[in-house]
Scaffold this motif. Structure first.
Motif, short mmCIF file in Angstrom:
data_model
loop_
_atom_site.label_atom_id
_atom_site.label_comp_id
_atom_site.label_asym_id
_atom_site.label_seq_id
_atom_site.Cartn_x
_atom_site.Cartn_y
_atom_site.Cartn_z
N PHE A 98 4.19 -2.82 -8.20
CA PHE A 98 3.35 -1.70 -7.77
C PHE A 98 3.29 -0.62 -8.85
O PHE A 98 2.71 0.42 -8.66
CB PHE A 98 3.90 -1.08 -6.49
N CYS A 146 15.05 5.32 -2.71
CA CYS A 146 15.72 4.16 -2.16
C CYS A 146 14.91 3.66 -0.97
O CYS A 146 14.33 4.45 -0.22
CB CYS A 146 17.13 4.58 -1.70
N LYS A 147 14.83 2.33 -0.82
CA LYS A 147 14.11 1.79 0.33
C LYS A 147 14.78 2.27 1.62
O LYS A 147 16.00 2.34 1.69
CB LYS A 147 14.10 0.25 0.26
N PHE A 148 13.98 2.64 2.58
CA PHE A 148 14.42 3.14 3.90
C PHE A 148 15.19 4.46 3.82
O PHE A 148 15.94 4.79 4.74
CB PHE A 148 15.24 2.08 4.64
N SER A 149 14.99 5.23 2.74
CA SER A 149 15.70 6.50 2.66
C SER A 149 15.30 7.50 3.75
O SER A 149 16.13 8.35 4.10
CB SER A 149 15.53 7.12 1.27
N PRO A 150 14.09 7.45 4.34
CA PRO A 150 13.85 8.41 5.43
C PRO A 150 14.82 8.22 6.60
O PRO A 150 15.08 9.15 7.34
CB PRO A 150 12.41 8.09 5.87
N LEU A 183 7.19 5.48 6.21
CA LEU A 183 7.75 4.29 5.61
C LEU A 183 6.71 3.62 4.71
O LEU A 183 5.72 3.10 5.18
CB LEU A 183 8.21 3.31 6.69
N ASN A 184 6.90 3.68 3.44
CA ASN A 184 6.11 2.93 2.46
C ASN A 184 6.77 3.19 1.11
O ASN A 184 6.51 4.20 0.46
CB ASN A 184 4.64 3.37 2.45
N PHE A 185 7.62 2.27 0.73
CA PHE A 185 8.46 2.47 -0.45
C PHE A 185 7.65 2.65 -1.74
O PHE A 185 7.87 3.62 -2.47
CB PHE A 185 9.45 1.29 -0.55
N PRO A 186 6.67 1.76 -2.04
CA PRO A 186 5.92 1.97 -3.29
C PRO A 186 5.18 3.30 -3.31
O PRO A 186 5.16 4.00 -4.32
CB PRO A 186 4.93 0.80 -3.31
N ARG A 187 4.57 3.67 -2.18
CA ARG A 187 3.88 4.95 -2.14
C ARG A 187 4.86 6.12 -2.24
O ARG A 187 4.55 7.15 -2.82
CB ARG A 187 3.06 5.08 -0.84
N ARG A 188 6.06 5.95 -1.67
CA ARG A 188 7.04 7.04 -1.78
C ARG A 188 7.48 7.19 -3.23
O ARG A 188 7.71 8.30 -3.71
CB ARG A 188 8.24 6.75 -0.86
N HIS A 190 5.58 6.63 -5.88
CA HIS A 190 4.50 7.33 -6.59
C HIS A 190 4.46 8.81 -6.21
O HIS A 190 4.23 9.68 -7.06
CB HIS A 190 3.15 6.68 -6.27
N PHE B 13 -2.53 1.35 -12.08
CA PHE B 13 -1.49 0.88 -11.18
C PHE B 13 -2.12 -0.11 -10.23
O PHE B 13 -2.80 0.27 -9.30
CB PHE B 13 -0.91 2.04 -10.37
N SER B 14 -1.95 -1.38 -10.52
CA SER B 14 -2.54 -2.33 -9.60
C SER B 14 -1.42 -2.94 -8.78
O SER B 14 -0.39 -3.33 -9.32
CB SER B 14 -3.31 -3.40 -10.35
N ALA B 15 -1.63 -3.00 -7.48
CA ALA B 15 -0.65 -3.61 -6.60
C ALA B 15 -0.68 -5.11 -6.85
O ALA B 15 -1.65 -5.64 -7.38
CB ALA B 15 -1.00 -3.29 -5.16
N PRO B 16 0.40 -5.81 -6.50
CA PRO B 16 0.36 -7.27 -6.58
C PRO B 16 -0.78 -7.78 -5.70
O PRO B 16 -1.06 -7.20 -4.67
CB PRO B 16 1.72 -7.69 -6.01
N ASP B 50 8.96 -2.02 10.73
CA ASP B 50 9.48 -1.07 9.74
C ASP B 50 9.57 -1.73 8.36
O ASP B 50 9.23 -1.12 7.35
CB ASP B 50 10.86 -0.57 10.16
N ARG B 53 6.05 -2.25 6.80
CA ARG B 53 5.48 -0.96 6.36
C ARG B 53 6.18 -0.46 5.10
O ARG B 53 5.54 0.00 4.16
CB ARG B 53 5.65 0.09 7.46
N GLU B 54 7.50 -0.52 5.13
CA GLU B 54 8.27 0.01 4.00
C GLU B 54 7.99 -0.78 2.72
O GLU B 54 8.03 -0.23 1.63
CB GLU B 54 9.77 0.02 4.35
N GLU B 55 7.69 -2.07 2.87
CA GLU B 55 7.39 -2.89 1.69
C GLU B 55 6.06 -2.50 1.04
O GLU B 55 5.76 -2.91 -0.07
CB GLU B 55 7.34 -4.37 2.05
N GLY B 56 5.23 -1.75 1.77
CA GLY B 56 3.90 -1.44 1.24
C GLY B 56 2.98 -2.64 1.33
O GLY B 56 1.99 -2.75 0.61
N ASP B 59 -0.82 -2.42 1.52
CA ASP B 59 -1.53 -1.89 0.36
C ASP B 59 -1.90 -3.00 -0.61
O ASP B 59 -2.57 -2.75 -1.61
CB ASP B 59 -0.65 -0.87 -0.39
#
Lengths: 596, 449
Positions: A98, A146-150, A183-188, A190, B13-16, B50, B53-56, B59
């Motif tokens: 990402f 960190c993943k799941f830091s919220p 929750l969105n690790f790549p967006r967090r 950025h 920034f391109s996502a996979p 969860d 979502r967290e993995e993105g 997107d």
């Protein structure tokens, strides 16, 4: 009392003083925006606003809200300083996918699971090595994510302690958990990166603004406008500058909303009060569609995308169509085409030594011919369109219908207009479909199936007055085109109210509660319930917005619950408990006071 | 409004990117449980949501999330006979779950996506042709309801269902037992050691559809290597030989080493490898009750595998090499199972087990127990011995609570004689005032009286 608003645009920086009851503009000035720096224009506009309106007392200004392109410009022109990013992804998708190749991105061992439990401890030695490398590579700010830091910010905080030792007390260190509770690790990653990158610029701007305000005798709070059409304090903007990017469209939407509420422009203002509305803005090259849901600006499910970075920054949900008053009109293979480019001398048709080809006609020419507007010379417009009639690619139906070239021109103009309106209609309906096709996760939502159903359209932009009734016919909805002020954005900024959206996570088996956006962490016991969580949420909002109480009405600071969920949880060990998830917000809208 | 738009993207920034576009229907039914502490409860897909979502995940260009539709009783009547009435057996959650599967099917057949995955609950693969109550957490066979709807809407014919749930999908097997156009393959923990106690190698389909059912009962503690052997050397060659137009995967996730109610050794990456091998068009979640330690990771890995993306980093926190291992003995056993299964598939023989011939038909008597509702059913099945079509099927059914019902099933490809015999039997039932249900798949007509 008055509200002050300031908007930094590409050409001008506008400032306005607004009456908080009527939403009317009391005074306004325009100062030029310098191409590479924002601050001088801001200071000049503010200074002139009060100098040229000596009768208006700066002491009576309740709040100054600034919408600035500072952060966005810095990001888009690569004027930010190097940021080191430490990522702890744990199992899952490779976060480097990402990102872009970046020596300042360090992926480290150490992980938390979906409940925020530490499943792998970070390795002190590799953390230290990573920090030293980043320092050597010239990083002047850090983001730790960190993943799941919220759900549990502990690992990020642990790394921040180590980072302080190496980077010293003055380096900005941004934690993912402080950036957003979503929750969105790549967006967090950025978003945290943006906050770290913009920290210094934002602090400098905020300090200068405060000093200038003091010099002018402004004693009010200073707020910064955000992309979600709300504002927050300038102090808050220092640590979260990312949220202020993309505030331009938000200022515009609020301004138009304020103007469309004015009694003299609409007798039927009540209809527009709490219903769903489209907001269509037709500019020179594009037409932008936004939505008001029950009178409030509708925000996108996904965050703002800046400079290719997907973020968690809340922003308006919009759709842009490459179609506007200056769109080039052409005929191809018996069909009419509009845009997507803006009309200009068509250099592609120009051979060596030839006279420059004339630019293709535009939609504005069509409006002229059809008598919807008289923006420029109608004869010129007719001539431009007639050139298309001579083209062998021109639709046969037009040329066959009548031998009269005048009638042919009008028929062609009508065809272009109908095609443009059909495009707008199609995109508008598709946009609505996209919004209403949101997934649902409960039986109740699936059965209730609440959908947004616009009752009308607020139509703005240069061709709005001319096209109002045509658009009304095309969409089958009442369309109103409020008279626009050249100070709409400054007006909108002035009338913005504080917004915030936060998540609460509580897990009674782990005994932990977090409200990441407010930096709240708390121990809870087994008896903790949804009611307790809602009370804690309300308290956290009240504490975070204590200073806003004096400036805002109670109605503006209503905590809305977006969702509140409680799950009975049975651990594999047989223990019973509860997982709670709440999202609450101060929604965007106009900070208009009720008439006494 | 001006300048920035939320989706102004640059290639910086391109996502996979997904290799196969994948549509997801995620319907966790967060407000429904069989009972508060039942494995089939609100919490089941909470952690999965969860994680995704967290993995993105949403997107990633090519991966999209879609809203489910609600199936209706006409969708269910295309598959099931239900003497108590659908309203007594199927609640809204079952309609939502079947609707999720249908939506997933539409995504692929309409060409919107290359593949789709319905992550939905409750599951359905224990629901048989006749439904008198709930069995094994299931009341409506969601894959079958989807498939029959897809056959109606898009005219697909030859379809394979590969069931990778740890429990034998006795419901799906039963629904398609007499259908030579639907290949049902099940990989599961040996029925001698796990509910529902069926799915042995000699269960090959009804008398007129022999070889269209393939059972691969795997020994307990089969790990990644064992599953891979079974999917690469049994399932894959069978699929290649049978040439289905569409492959559906009943994607149960209870083969995971951490599942509390089964005894297998599969890991998240093992699951993904298996899905990659089977290469289904549509996947539908079935069981899987290690909701914290397995589901978030297995679902993620399966999604990545379906999208043709790298899943090598999806390592569940509890994973250790030995937990996902297959013993040499177990590998040998599966090797022998492979040889036997492929031999049976090529030569399924002449007669189905459990049937006797009687007056131009095949007859079988059965007792079925509905564990969720505690109901016992007695069934007598009569299949017309027809040389021209799969044959008219008549099932007589009664339970401890209800009297006989005559269920008349005219299959999709029925010959005129079988269809006429079915119509006759319906008239006879009406004349005799018997309780009856009538299903004519050729004309999509479903009646009861």
């Amino acid at each position: 009392m008055m509200l002050a608003g300031l908007d930094v645009g590409g050409t001008f920086t506008d400032a306005a003083l607004v009456d908080p009851v009527s939403g009317r503009c009391l005074a306004s000035v325009k100062a030029p925006t310098r191409p590479d720096t924002v601050l001088p224009g801001v200071l000049e506009a503010l200074e002139r606003l009060f100098r040229e309106n000596a009768d208006l007392n700066p002491g009576k200004v309740k709040r100054l809200t600034v919408s600035s392109t500072l952060g966005l410009n810095a990001l888009l022109t690569n004027k930010t300083r190097p940021v080191g990013i430490m990522a702890l992804p744990g199992p899952g998708i490779d976060p480097a996918l990402f990102w872009r190749p970046d020596p300042l991105l360090r992926i480290l061992p150490g992980a938390q699971d979906h409940r925020g439990r530490v499943t792998a401890a970070p390795d002190k030695k590799s953390v230290t090595e990573a920090l030293e490398t980043l320092k050597k590579l010239g990083a002047v700010a850090l983001a730790i994510v960190c993943k799941f830091s919220p759900k549990n910010p502990d690992l990020e905080k642990e790394l921040a302690v180590q980072a302080r030792l190496i980077f010293g007390p003055d380096t900005p260190i941004v934690l993912g958990s402080e950036t957003s509770g979503s929750l969105n690790f790549p967006r967090r990653m950025h978003t945290a990166w943006c906050n770290a990158a913009l920290y210094a610029i934002s602090r400098e701007f905020s300090d200068a603004l405060k000093k200038a305000a003091q010099n002018l005798g402004l004693v009010c709070p200073i707020n910064i406008l955000k992309a979600d059409a709300g504002s927050f304090s300038a102090a808050h903007a220092i640590t979260d500058p990312a949220s202020t990017m993309g505030s331009g469209p938000a200022a515009g939407l609020l301004g138009i909303l304020a103007m469309s509420k004015r009694p003299q422009t609409n007798a039927d203002s009540k209809i527009f009060e709490r219903t769903d509305q489209y907001m269509i803005d037709m500019g020179g090259t594009s037409t932008d569609i936004a939505l008001l849901a029950a009178g409030e600006p509708l925000l996108a499910r996904k965050g703002l995308n800046v400079g290719g970075r997907p973020t968690l920054i809340r922003t308006l949900w919009t759709r842009s169509i490459a179609l506007g008053g200056d769109s080039a009109l052409r005929v191809r293979a018996g069909e009419v085409c509009i845009g997507p480019d803006r009309s200009g001398p068509d250099l592609s048709l120009q051979g060596e030594g030839e006279v420059p080809a004339l630019p293709p006609p535009t939609l504005t020419d069509v409006f002229n011919i059809l008598g919807l507007a008289s923006i420029s010379d109608v004869q010129m417009s007719r001539q431009a369109l007639r050139r298309l009639l001579a083209d062998p690619d021109c639709p046969q139906t037009i040329t066959k219908e009548s031998p009269d070239p005048e009638k042919q021109t009008e028929a062609l103009a009508k065809l272009f207009l109908d095609t443009a309106l059909a495009r707008i209609k199609e995109e508008t309906l598709d946009f609505l479909r996209e919004i209403n096709a949101q997934p649902v996760y409960t039986i109740r939502e699936l059965l209730v199936d609440k959908k947004i159903a616009p009752q009308g359209v607020i139509f703005i932009g240069a061709p709005a007055q001319a096209l109002r009734s045509e658009l009304e016919k095309a969409l089958g909805l009442p369309v109103k085109a409020p008279l626009e002020s050249p100070f709409a954005n400054a007006l909108g900024a002035a009338l913005a109210k504080p917004t915030q959206a936060v998540e609460l996570y509580a897990d009674t088996l782990l005994g932990r509660l977090t409200i990441p956006d407010f930096n709240v962490e708390k121990k809870i016991n087994a008896a903790y319930r949804l009611e307790d969580a809602q009370a804690d949420m309300a308290q956290a909002f009240a504490a975070a917005f204590r200073d806003e109480k004096a400036v805002n009405s109670d109605a503006d600071l209503q905590v809305q619950t977006v969702f509140a969920e409680s799950f009975a949880v049975f651990d594999p060990s047989g223990q019973r408990g509860r997982i709670l998830r709440i999202r609450s917000q101060y929604a965007p809208g106009l900070a208009l006071e009720r008439e006494e | 409004m001006r300048e920035t738009q939320p989706d102004k993207t640059s290639d910086q920034f391109s996502a996979p990117r997904a290799v196969h576009s994948l549509g997801l229907i995620f319907f966790p039914a967060f407000d429904w449980a069989i009972s508060p502490s039942h494995p089939e409860r609100e919490e089941r897909l909470l952690y999965t949501q969860d994680q995704l979502r967290e993995e993105g995940l949403f997107d990633i260009p090519g991966i999209s999330e879609h809203r489910p539709e609600l199936a209706d009783f006409s969708d269910i009547s295309r598959v099931h006979f239900c003497p108590p009435g659908f309203a007594r057996v199927a609640e809204v959650p079952h309609l939502a779950s079947a609707g999720s599967a249908i939506s997933a099917g539409h995504l692929v057949l309409s060409g919107t996506c290359d593949k789709s995955f319905a992550l939905t609950r409750p599951p359905g693969h224990h629901a048989m042709k006749v439904v008198q109550g709930g069995r094994g957490f299931c009341a409506v066979n969601i894959e079958a309801v989807m498939l029959e709807r897809l056959r109606k809407d898009y005219g697909v014919r030859r379809v394979a269902i590969v069931d990778t749930d740890c429990h034998h999908g006795d419901g799906s097997q039963d629904v398609y037992w007499h259908d030579p156009d639907t290949l049902y393959i099940s990989l599961h923990q040996d029925g001698r050691t796990l509910y529902p106690g069926s799915g042995f190698s000699n269960e090959l389909g009804g008398p007129q559809a022999l070889g269209a059912t393939i059972n691969i009962p795997l020994p307990p503690r089969t790990g990644d290597a064992g599953f891979l052997l079974a999917s690469k050397e049994i399932v894959k060659p069978v699929l290649d030989a049978w040439k289905p137009e569409l492959i559906i995967n009943s994607a149960g996730q209870d083969n995971h080493f951490s599942d509390p109610i089964t005894d297998m050794h599969l890991s998240a990456r093992g699951y993904a490898e298996m899905v990659k091998t089977i290469n289904p068009d549509i996947a539908v979640l079935e069981g899987g009750y290690s909701i914290q330690g397995a589901l978030p990771y297995v679902n993620l890995a399966v999604i990545l595998a379906l999208a043709g993306m790298d899943f090598s980093r999806v390592i569940e926190p509890a994973w250790r090499e030995d937990l996902a291992a297959t013993s040499p003995d177990c590998m040998d056993y599966i090797g022998r199972l492979r040889d036997k299964t492929l031999e049976i598939f090529q030569r399924p023989g002449q007669s189905a087990t459990g049937y006797r011939r009687e007056k131009g038909g095949f007859v079988r008597e059965r007792d079925i127990y509905y564990d969720t509702d505690g109901i016992s059913e007695q069934q007598s099945e009569n299949l017309r011995d027809c040389p021209n079509c799969p044959g008219l099927l008549i099932i007589r059914t009664r339970t401890s609570y209800s009297d006989w019902t005559i269920c008349i099933h005219i299959p999709r490809s029925a010959c005129p004689a079988c269809a006429a015999a079915g119509e006759d039997r319906k008239r006879e039932a009406e004349r005799k005032h018997e309780a009856w249900e009538f299903s004519d798949q050729r004309n999509d007509i479903y009646l009861r009286g």
